[in-house]
Design a protein around this motif. Structure first.
Motif, mmCIF file in Angstrom:
data_model
loop_
_atom_site.group_PDB
_atom_site.id
_atom_site.type_symbol
_atom_site.label_atom_id
_atom_site.label_comp_id
_atom_site.label_asym_id
_atom_site.label_seq_id
_atom_site.Cartn_x
_atom_site.Cartn_y
_atom_site.Cartn_z
ATOM 1 N N CYS A 8 0.837 -1.204 0.000
ATOM 2 C CA CYS A 8 0.000 0.000 0.000
ATOM 3 C C CYS A 8 0.870 1.251 0.000
ATOM 4 O O CYS A 8 1.916 1.288 0.643
ATOM 5 C CB CYS A 8 -0.903 0.040 1.234
ATOM 6 N N PHE A 9 0.387 2.268 -0.697
ATOM 7 C CA PHE A 9 1.018 3.588 -0.677
ATOM 8 C C PHE A 9 -0.036 4.594 -0.241
ATOM 9 O O PHE A 9 -1.077 4.745 -0.886
ATOM 10 C CB PHE A 9 1.570 3.944 -2.055
ATOM 11 N N CYS A 10 0.226 5.270 0.881
ATOM 12 C CA CYS A 10 -0.733 6.202 1.464
ATOM 13 C C CYS A 10 -0.424 7.640 1.044
ATOM 14 O O CYS A 10 0.703 7.975 0.690
ATOM 15 C CB CYS A 10 -0.717 6.109 2.992
ATOM 16 N N MET A 40 3.448 0.652 3.025
ATOM 17 C CA MET A 40 3.199 -0.420 3.990
ATOM 18 C C MET A 40 2.987 -1.736 3.258
ATOM 19 O O MET A 40 2.512 -1.744 2.114
ATOM 20 C CB MET A 40 1.965 -0.098 4.831
ATOM 21 N N THR A 41 3.310 -2.825 3.925
ATOM 22 C CA THR A 41 2.985 -4.155 3.424
ATOM 23 C C THR A 41 2.306 -4.942 4.537
ATOM 24 O O THR A 41 2.644 -4.787 5.717
ATOM 25 C CB THR A 41 4.234 -4.917 2.944
ATOM 26 N N VAL A 46 7.001 2.493 6.342
ATOM 27 C CA VAL A 46 8.077 3.475 6.212
ATOM 28 C C VAL A 46 7.493 4.770 5.662
ATOM 29 O O VAL A 46 6.746 4.758 4.678
ATOM 30 C CB VAL A 46 9.189 2.960 5.266
ATOM 31 N N ASN A 47 7.818 5.865 6.305
ATOM 32 C CA ASN A 47 7.413 7.182 5.806
ATOM 33 C C ASN A 47 8.386 7.575 4.703
ATOM 34 O O ASN A 47 9.454 8.126 4.957
ATOM 35 C CB ASN A 47 7.430 8.209 6.941
ATOM 36 N N TYR A 48 8.016 7.307 3.470
ATOM 37 C CA TYR A 48 8.952 7.429 2.357
ATOM 38 C C TYR A 48 8.780 8.724 1.580
ATOM 39 O O TYR A 48 9.733 9.451 1.358
ATOM 40 C CB TYR A 48 8.761 6.233 1.412
#
Length: 1184
Positions: free
Chosen positions: A994-996, A1002-1003, A1015-1017
């Motif tokens: 997932c990409f928020c 997240m996985t 991870v806050n990417y």
């Protein structure tokens, strides 16, 4: 059930996620019947790590360029502080200055594996290119002066820096310290000069005398400075401002380019006036007067050859009467002048020469031209100056990217097949020579699986890219606009278009790699189905199917609820196959009806002439949504194709449509609310009835459109008379709402439902993105133009349905609170996700059957059953049955992705038909054309044998099939929303990625939905990222980081560990060419190049120390200590061991040298002692 420990989840996990995951575990534990059947999951948090891998595409907003003629490496700097380095095909590197300031100049330390960059924030940086990921070794930040120009002589460690004040400072590039030697502007110019000469625009040393420095000032003054005597030898004055200066290799003359389009040639010993003044593009008057001024010549280069005339290459200088002419590069060779037009403005150019030595014949062989949106290399060695074929993937932005999909671990034969048809599309007029930028080496990658990236573009083109082994190469380009007519009169153009610009833009696509079937949806509400063929065909008439999808009214406008007003819903289990109806009374091409000016008219006109289709993807069917009663069709929000069933399913804010592309018929055309069963707990009633359905349109293909064929193409109809009175009531009530009031009403409802100020900002940003993506404003205006006499009812319908052109927008625009009006509730439920599967359509089913999972923006997951006729000829003759089975489950937020797992948590992909060439012989078709067998039916009757994985913008659920029992649930985010989610394969298992919108990646494990990575990417700073972000198998993902560049990332620990080996290598050991031979007479009489010991002049002993306040030295992370600290893992250990061995070897070498010196000294002493002994051996004491 097995208790999952989440303590190893990465630090980015939020408390909300942790609490929700624990609640999901407790709810799962409550299912005591499944305690013994827990799936053993292999994925752990140790399998995941997030890092960037490579960046592809053209450097966005380039600003400078440099070339290493020995290493054959090209460097490009950008206005955002990025550096892109290019070598041979497949050798690329990206690095970024932390400040983000624009790069104004780049200078290679030729053949040293280092690069100096100068930025607009008045800092210079030394980059180490000897490591795979370049790093900064030193930085120097100027405090009091602005940097304007830099010059680093070949094989020198002293860097000249010119400033805006006109001064020149000198930096030692080894230690990055300033020398005390400074050339002040007031000493360089004449004392009688009253004005400041302006910034330094050029610095270079005389090719034949390193002690002479040529300094160019903006005002037109050029100074030849003697470094030893610290004074000016000559000053050259011209009335026009200088832009650049270039030396002749013999050092006796130089050329200046000026702001009036002139070139002045100066002899160094004749400063009084230029030896020659020419205006390359100026009109020469007959009376001998000065030619008319032209545009500035921004840069000139003067290169000599042994065998012929010199080359003079310049940019700019065109006459002012060439208004609107594109940017040009001019090549002057002997008496010929060639003007080469460029597609974009020129940023910089460099002439590539055979030798790095400035005092030798240059022998130019190519010119590399950096344009605003392209990189061009011109071959100077061939007649006509052809360009080289560019091996880099720099054409991603040829037309703006509108959608993107990423497929990892594809069938092995796909890439060769696409390359073979794509190679025929290449132009043939390129230079026959090899690409000159040929430095570096490829990485030794361990990944061997094929990867393909597909990009859809604003001009309707679709590009297939080979993305294997961290490289990118275009394979094939498909132009979907060829299907439509382009030539239209100006008076007709705004008639039926719902977008004024880019009507062919690709909105979404669905691709089956195994069968090679491709389906694309465009912004003009059209869907095109393509088959792959290796043979060329000519299609006489393009197969066309027109579909009439209507907008529904909401509860607000409906009368008092009653039995007569409830719409007729399909009975669960009843087939909705095509019904026999009367032919339409109006032609399918459209007409003006009483409800509006346009009816049954598609937005685009399919071409009527024969279509020649080259090998590759060829049109199978065109599906167009038509205008309905003056209302344009809503754009398609979700799309899926299945080759095994021969079906295409697509949906928008009006409903769902199922098309049989084999029989070319419409099977289902149903509103979203009609997909719910009457007993459905999620059914929102009462509904107002739909307007009388019109036939969906007729099919146009090579056969005559008979009544039977037309009837098969129509959607199911309903009773017209029953609803006519109600429609008139709605029209009357709608007149009370003006367009302004309706817009304000929608805005208020959105504002009330916003939960926080942060979310409001995101909503505003996403609304802007949606308006850009779907061209909402143009077509709203358009509808007003096209329908001046339209009733107020259309205005209200516009307000509530126009924003629904994107499938995943629900959580962006509002929360689902009670304040949301029923207008938004009803009209905003669009189809957001579609997934073909073979599952249990109903709870009572014991065997799997073909199904379609349909997700909506309101969070409902609906099941639609498919009844297929037998294969062979019967498949082409008997209709396919479609029946809605109601709601499977409900989630919070719009549905993003769906998948199916078996009882062992193995992914069950949709069935597919192996590829066959549709234009091949019948025997070959039968050999390859067979349906892939479905998964075997469950042998354990009464027990669940499948898991349905469902992910929305807010949460994920796992539902057991066929019991439809929710066994796992996880709340992904409470404060944000998921932009993209995919079920992917990773390390032999499956997970949800997932990409928020808040930037978190997240996985979640499957089926238990344990958090594995958080991870806050990347915060959502640009809507382009939201539109193009996509995950793929094997831990790969990508997004468009700029309009011209694709950034690839990995969330796999294994890939991160092997990244150093997979990356390409920029620096390779190469022998520096020998210096030119001075010759006997030049050496005898001093005519050769004069060397200079710069250390004696600029060193601390001679020049002293520079002022500490002038510049600040900043050690970079790329130094030896930084490398030691940053290195980790196996690669770091090897690097440290190698460094230690090098240091030990160096010490051993020094010890050996000292030992040898001592031995030599001992031998010498022994020899002297022996000589002394022989000398005095036979002498008496009195003879001494």
């Amino acid at each position: 059930m097995k208790k999952f420990n989440i303590r190893k989840v990465l630090d980015g996990l939020t408390a909300a996620s942790s609490s929700s995951s624990s609640s999901s575990s407790s709810s799962a534990a409550a299912a005591a019947a499944r305690e013994n059947d827990a799936v053993q999951e292999t994925l752990q948090s140790e399998h995941f790590q997030l890092c960037k891998t490579v960046r592809h595409g053209f450097p966005y907003q380039p600003s400078s360029m440099a070339f290493d003629p020995v290493q054959k490496i090209l460097a490009v700097g950008t206005q955002t502080g990025a550096l892109r380095l290019f070598g041979r095909a497949g050798v690329e590197c990206y690095c970024q200055h932390e400040s983000g300031a624009a790069v104004i100049q780049l200078q290679f330390l030729i053949n040293e594996g280092a690069l100096v960059s100068a930025l607009t924030d008045d800092s210079i940086h030394l980059w180490n290119l000897r490591q795979k990921i370049p790093a900064i070794l030193h930085s120097l930040k100027f405090n009091r002066e602005r940097i304007t120009y830099c010059h680093l002589p070949f094989q020198s460690k002293w860097l000249y820096i010119g400033t805006e004040r006109g001064n020149i400072h000198i930096v030692n590039v080894e230690s990055f310290t300033l020398s005390g030697y400074v050339i002040m502007w007031n000493k360089a110019i004449e004392l009688s000069t009253k004005s400041h000469p302006g910034p330094v625009v050029h610095i270079s040393d005389n090719p034949m005398d390193e002690g002479k420095l040529l300094i160019g000032y903006e005002c037109g003054v050029v100074v030849l400075w003697d470094l030893k005597s610290k004074k000016a030898d000559y000053r050259y004055n011209y009335d026009e401002a200088i832009h650049s200066v270039a030396w002749h290799h013999e050092g006796k003359q130089f050329v200046c380019s000026h702001s009036d389009g002139t070139l002045t040639t100066w002899n160094i010993r004749a400063p009084a006036k230029p030896g020659q003044i020419i205006t390359p593009h100026g009109k020469q008057p007959k009376d001998g007067k000065k030619p008319e001024p032209c545009k500035p010549i921004l840069k000139v280069e003067y290169k000599t050859t042994r065998a012929g005339d010199p080359f003079m290459v310049l940019s700019g200088g065109l006459s002012y009467d060439t208004v609107g002419r594109r940017a040009c590069l001019t090549v002057m060779h002997g008496k010929s002048t060639t003007v080469l037009e460029m597609d974009y403005p020129i940023v910089d150019f460099l002439t590539l020469c055979e030798t790095p030595y400035p005092n030798d014949f240059q022998e130019p062989y190519a010119v590399v031209v950096l344009l605003e949106k392209d990189l061009v290399l011109i071959d100077l060695g061939q007649i006509g100056y052809p360009i080289f074929e560019n091996p880099y993937p720099l054409t991603i932005h040829e037309s703006p990217v509108t959608c993107c999909e990423y497929f990892a671990d594809c069938p092995a034969e796909l890439i060769p097949a696409l390359y073979s048809v794509g190679s025929r599309q290449k132009r043939q007029s390129y230079s026959k020579k090899e690409w000159p930028v040929s430095g570096g080496n490829w990485g030794q990658g361990t990944q061997s699986y094929p990867e393909i990236i597909i990009t859809g573009h604003a001009d309707g083109s679709v590009k297939f890219w080979d993305a294997s082994a961290l490289m990118l190469q275009v394979l094939y380009k498909l132009k979907t606009a060829k299907v439509f007519e382009r030539a239209r009169g100006k008076e007709e153009k705004p008639s039926t278009d719902i977008v004024e610009e880019d009507p062919f833009a690709i909105q979404t696509l669905s691709w089956c790699p195994e069968s090679r079937m491709l389906c694309v949806a465009g912004v003009s509400a059209h869907v095109i189905v393509y088959r792959f063929s290796k043979q060329e065909v000519t299609t006489e008439v393009v197969p066309l199917l027109e579909v009439r999808m209507q907008c529904e009214f909401s509860d607000v406008d409906s009368p008092d609820p009653g039995g007569d007003q409830t719409p007729t819903l399909p009975t669960p289990g009843a087939s909705s196959s095509p019904q026999e109806t009367e032919p339409p009374s109006q032609p399918s091409t459209g007409s003006i009806s009483s409800d509006g000016p346009w009816d049954n008219i598609p937005c685009l006109q399919v071409r009527s002439s024969p279509l020649k289709q080259s090998p590759g993807y060829q049109v199978e069917l065109v599906i167009q949504l038509v205008w309905v009663s003056g209302e344009p069709p809503q754009q398609i929000t979700s799309l899926a194709i299945n080759s095994s069933y021969g079906l295409v399913v697509f949906g928008n804010s009006n409903g769902l449509a199922v098309v049989d592309y084999l029989q070319k018929t419409l099977l289902l055309n149903m509103g979203t609310s009609d997909l719910y069963s009457p007993s459905d707990p999620y059914q929102r009633q009462p509904h107002s009835p739909r307007k009388a359905r019109q036939p969906s349109g007729a099919l146009c293909d090579s056969n005559d459109a008979s009544n039977t064929l037309e009837d098969r193409c129509k959607s199911p109809t309903s009773d017209d008379e029953r609803k006519q009175n109600f429609i008139e009531k709605v029209k009357f009530k709608s007149r009370r709402f003006s367009k302004t009031v309706a817009n304000d009403f929608a805005k208020m409802s959105r504002k009330i439902s916003s939960s926080s100020g942060q979310k409001t900002d995101l909503e505003k940003g996403f609304q802007r993105w949606r308006s850009l993506r779907c061209k909402e404003s143009p077509y709203c205006m358009h509808r007003d133009k096209a329908a001046p006499g339209m009733s107020r009812k259309a205005g209200v319908c516009r307000t509530k349905s126009a924003p629904n052109s994107y499938a995943k927008d629900n959580s962006f625009t509002r929360s689902r609170s009670s304040s949301v009006t029923s207008i938004e509730k009803e009209s905003r439920e669009a189809i957001s996700s579609i997934h073909f599967c073979e599952s249990f359509a109903r709870k009572t089913d014991s065997l799997v059957s073909p199904c379609v999972l349909v997700g909506t923006t309101q969070g409902s997951v609906l099941m639609v059953a498919i009844s297929l006729p037998p294969g062979g000829d019967q498949r082409l003759q008997q209709p396919v049955g479609i029946s809605s089975c109601g709601t499977l489950v409900r989630l919070k937020g719009g549905i993003l992705t769906m998948a199916l797992l078996d009882s062992a948590a193995t992914l069950l992909p949709p069935s597919y038909e192996p590829w066959y060439d549709p234009n091949a012989s019948d025997e070959e078709k039968e050999k390859s054309r067979r349906r892939r067998p479905a998964s075997p039916p469950s042998s354990q009757e009464g027990q669940d044998s499948q898991f349905a994985v469902l992910c929305s913008e807010k949460q994920a659920k796992v539902v057991a099939m066929p019991s439809q029992t929710r066994i796992y649930k996880h709340s992904i985010t409470e404060t944000s929303f998921v932009l993209r989610a995919d079920v992917v394969q990773m390390a032999g298992a499956n997970c949800i990625a997932c990409f928020c919108a808040n930037g978190h990646i997240m996985t979640l494990s499957l089926p238990s939905l344990r958090p594995l990575l958080d991870v806050n990417y990347l915060p959502l700073t640009d809507m382009r990222i939201a539109r193009t972000f996509c995950f793929s198998n094997q831990g790969q993902a990508l997004y468009l980081t700029s309009p011209t560049e694709i950034q690839r990332i990995t969330y796999s620990q294994d890939t991160c560990d092997n990244l150093q080996e997979m990356l390409s290598e920029l620096f390779t050991p190469v022998e520096t060419p020998e210096a030119p031979n001075r010759g006997f007479f030049k050496g005898l009489f001093g005519g050769g190049a004069q060397s200079l010991d710069r250390e004696d002049l600029f060193g601390e002993t001679a020049a002293g120390k520079a002022s500490r306040s002038l510049a600040q030295h900043i050690p970079g992370p790329g130094g030896m200590e930084g490398m030691k600290g940053a290195a980790s893992g196996v690669v770091g250990e090897l690097a440290r061991a190698r460094i230690a061995l090098d240091e030990r070897g160096q010490k051993l070498g020094e010890l050996e040298e000292r030992t040898a010196a001592m031995m030599s000294s001992a031998d010498s002493f022994s020899k002297h002692a022996h000589d002394m002994m022989l000398k005095y051996k036979d002498k008496k004491w009195y003879q001494l």
